[in-house]
Design an enzyme around this catalytic site. Structure first.
Site, PDB file in Angstrom:
ATOM      1  N   GLU A 281      57.804  67.966  26.903  1.00 12.51           N
ATOM      2  CA  GLU A 281      58.320  66.784  26.238  1.00 12.51           C
ATOM      3  C   GLU A 281      59.858  66.861  26.281  1.00 12.51           C
ATOM      4  OE1 GLU A 281      56.224  67.072  22.444  1.00 12.51           O
ATOM      5  OE2 GLU A 281      57.634  68.259  21.556  1.00 12.51           O
ATOM      6  N   CYS A 352      89.668  61.298  11.341  1.00 14.66           N
ATOM      7  CA  CYS A 352      90.644  61.966  10.655  1.00 14.66           C
ATOM      8  C   CYS A 352      89.952  63.420  10.087  1.00 14.66           C
ATOM      9  CB  CYS A 352      90.688  61.245   9.217  1.00 14.66           C
ATOM     10  SG  CYS A 352      91.944  61.904   8.246  1.00 14.66           S
ATOM     11  N   GLU A 353      90.012  64.214  11.390  1.00 18.21           N
ATOM     12  CA  GLU A 353      89.436  65.641  11.116  1.00 18.21           C
ATOM     13  C   GLU A 353      90.145  66.509  12.259  1.00 18.21           C
ATOM     14  OE1 GLU A 353      85.944  67.110   9.787  1.00 18.21           O
ATOM     15  OE2 GLU A 353      85.378  65.189   8.989  1.00 18.21           O
TER      16      GLU A 353
HETATM   17  N1  LLP Z   1      60.310  68.149  21.048  1.00 14.78           N
HETATM   18  C1  LLP Z   1      60.853  68.383  19.887  1.00 14.78           C
HETATM   19  C2  LLP Z   1      59.852  68.674  18.859  1.00 14.78           C
HETATM   20  C3  LLP Z   1      62.144  68.538  19.712  1.00 14.78           C
HETATM   21  O1  LLP Z   1      62.428  68.734  18.470  1.00 14.78           O
HETATM   22  C4  LLP Z   1      63.132  68.222  20.680  1.00 14.78           C
HETATM   23  C5  LLP Z   1      64.588  68.355  20.321  1.00 14.78           C
HETATM   24  C6  LLP Z   1      62.562  67.964  21.958  1.00 14.78           C
HETATM   25  C7  LLP Z   1      61.114  67.494  22.199  1.00 14.78           C
HETATM   26  C8  LLP Z   1      63.539  67.634  23.230  1.00 14.78           C
HETATM   27  O2  LLP Z   1      64.290  68.581  23.607  1.00 14.78           O
HETATM   28  P1  LLP Z   1      65.359  68.521  24.995  1.00 14.78           P
HETATM   29  O3  LLP Z   1      64.494  68.375  26.056  1.00 14.78           O
HETATM   30  O4  LLP Z   1      66.233  67.481  24.663  1.00 14.78           O
HETATM   31  O5  LLP Z   1      66.047  69.927  24.752  1.00 14.78           O
HETATM   32  N2  LLP Z   1      71.337  67.343  19.658  1.00 14.78           N
HETATM   33  C9  LLP Z   1      71.017  68.743  20.168  1.00 14.78           C
HETATM   34  C10 LLP Z   1      69.658  68.879  20.813  1.00 14.78           C
HETATM   35  C11 LLP Z   1      68.673  68.790  19.649  1.00 14.78           C
HETATM   36  C12 LLP Z   1      67.493  68.843  20.087  1.00 14.78           C
HETATM   37  C13 LLP Z   1      66.336  68.591  18.961  1.00 14.78           C
HETATM   38  N3  LLP Z   1      65.029  68.855  19.405  1.00 14.78           N
HETATM   39  C14 LLP Z   1      71.990  68.664  21.494  1.00 14.78           C
HETATM   40  O6  LLP Z   1      72.837  67.660  21.446  1.00 14.78           O
HETATM   41  O7  LLP Z   1      72.061  69.565  22.288  1.00 14.78           O
END
Ligand code: LLP
Length: 427
Positions: A281, A352-353
């Protein structure tokens, strides 16, 4: 172009040129047409990423769920669906988005964290499978829906990821049920008459090497052997993309990851005695490289020894650098011909940070006021994490279509949007 616009100089546009990101479009002209800042997506790159994921394994019952938290634009989700990806959702809002984009219940997996019974009901009433991530949530599900099928997210022991804030397995993570608690899972399933349809994991976000992922999958599959009759096993996402393309950082080897997964999946299938669907996923991998955030330089100044490039790309627009110290490559598009450089600058936003820093001490070509900056790899966790902090408008999103059109796929916020939910009371 009627106003005599003749196109910009791409002072360091090698990466987007190599990717063919803009096609025949000119980034400065796009900003003139659609405003600044602006999220831009390439349909071709998005589709190519989806295909890489779809084709990474040959195991026949292999499914790719787009983790839409990375990008919830309906056009992006619809393209992913057209390319054959299913979806995972983290909240009722994400379920609403994927359903609005055309997904049907069997194509959606709801993997929430610490949700109310009402939120579970929102998914269950639509026939969407839920993967719960604690014993108490499993018991809550069982109280609400005795006799139904459910999945459980395990914490397989080893975390991975680009920053401690995105590591989602191991002792310090809030996610999943520990492997030591399998007897308790069995007890709740028995007590509530539930059927365990699937197991899932997600170990963290952005690993460039699949070592920890594969080790965790082995742990997950050892646990799965204790539960006969599973329909699916979900390995989670986390596949990384190279954010330092200007330094020729190599991509993750998806081919090799696919070969390793294929061997593990067919080996398990032979032992388990039942056809199981395997799921990955990814979120980031689907859309990150398909997105560039354009913004405009409004001020240049020196404070002490630092040269600041002041832009309209605040931390409200792209939060990753402020939140995780994340690196995004930056290209400079100018109406002026190259004027020397590179020189080390700090690129900052309009919030503003003091932490509103997009890039610190970054060597870039000589920048002038009015130049447009392209922040690369902004298609995942860019717009989806943006906010209205400082009462700023979230930007528009534009899709560069495969047929050459530039289509608005989300309007820029308006001032009315910012005030819409506020209530005037007598003061
Ligand atoms: N499945 C679950 C249960 C998740 O919590 C996440 C991401 C994914 C799949 C997908 O993960 P990916 O393939 O995108 O790494 N905001 C952070 C990333 C947080 C991801 C949270 N969960 C960033 O910008 O690096």
């Amino acid at each position: 172009m009627s106003d005599g616009f003749r196109g910009c100089y791409k002072l360091n546009g090698e990466v987007t040129d190599r990717l063919g990101f803009y096609g025949d479009h000119d980034p400065v002209e796009l900003v003139r047409r659609f405003g600044s800042p602006l999220y831009l997506y390439s349909e071709d790159i998005l589709r190519a990423n989806c295909r890489t994921l779809k084709n990474m394994c040959t195991y026949k019952n292999f499914r790719v769920n787009f983790s839409v938290k990375a990008n919830t634009n309906l056009a992006i989700i619809r393209i992913a669906r057209e390319e054959g990806l299913c979806a995972d959702a983290m909240s009722p809002g994400e379920i609403a988005a994927v359903m609005a984009a055309g997904y049907e219940a069997p194509e959606i997996l709801f993997i929430p964290n610490n949700v109310s019974g009402e939120e579970m009901r929102f998914a269950a009433e639509k026939g969407i499978m839920i993967s719960v991530d604690s014993l108490s949530q499993l018991d809550l599900f069982g109280r609400l829906f005795p006799g139904k099928s459910v999945a459980v997210r395990l914490n397989p022991g080893i975390g991975a990821g680009h920053h401690e804030k995105v590591v989602t397995a191991g002792d310090a993570a809030k996610f999943g049920v520990n492997l030591a608690e399998l007897p308790e899972i069995k007890e709740i399933l028995r007590r509530r008459g539930l059927r365990l349809a699937g197991l899932s994991q997600h170990i963290g976000s952005k690993f460039m090497d699949s070592g920890a992922y594969i080790m965790d999958i082995r742990n997950l599959l050892a646990a799965a052997e204790e539960f006969p009759g599973l329909d699916f096993i979900d390995f989670g996402g986390g596949f990384g993309i190279p954010y330092r393309k200007q330094e020729n950082e190599p991509p993750m080897d998806m081919g090799r990851t696919g070969v390793l997964l294929d061997a593990i999946m067919s080996d398990f299938a032979a032992r388990y005695g039942k056809e199981v669907q395997f799921i990955v996923e990814p979120g980031r991998y689907v859309a990150a490289e398909a997105g560039v955030l354009l913004g405009t330089v409004h001020a240049i100044k020196h404070n002490g020894s630092i040269k600041f490039i002041g832009t309209d790309i605040g931390m409200n627009t792209l939060m990753r650098p402020a939140l995780y110290d994340s690196h995004h490559d930056i290209e400079v598009y100018s109406l002026n011909p190259p004027a020397g450089g590179p020189e080390a600058v700090s690129v900052v936003g309009n919030i503003c940070e003091s932490g509103d820093i997009l890039a610190k001490d970054r060597p870039l070509p000589r920048i002038s006021e009015g130049d447009v900056l392209g922040v690369l790899d902004a298609g995942s966790y860019g717009y989806s994490m943006s906010s209205n902090y400082n009462m700023r408008l979230r930007p528009a999103e534009v899709l560069l279509r495969s047929n050459g059109e530039a289509a608005v796929i989300r309007e820029r916020d308006s001032l009315e949007d910012l005030l819409r939910n506020q209530r005037m009371i007598d003061i």
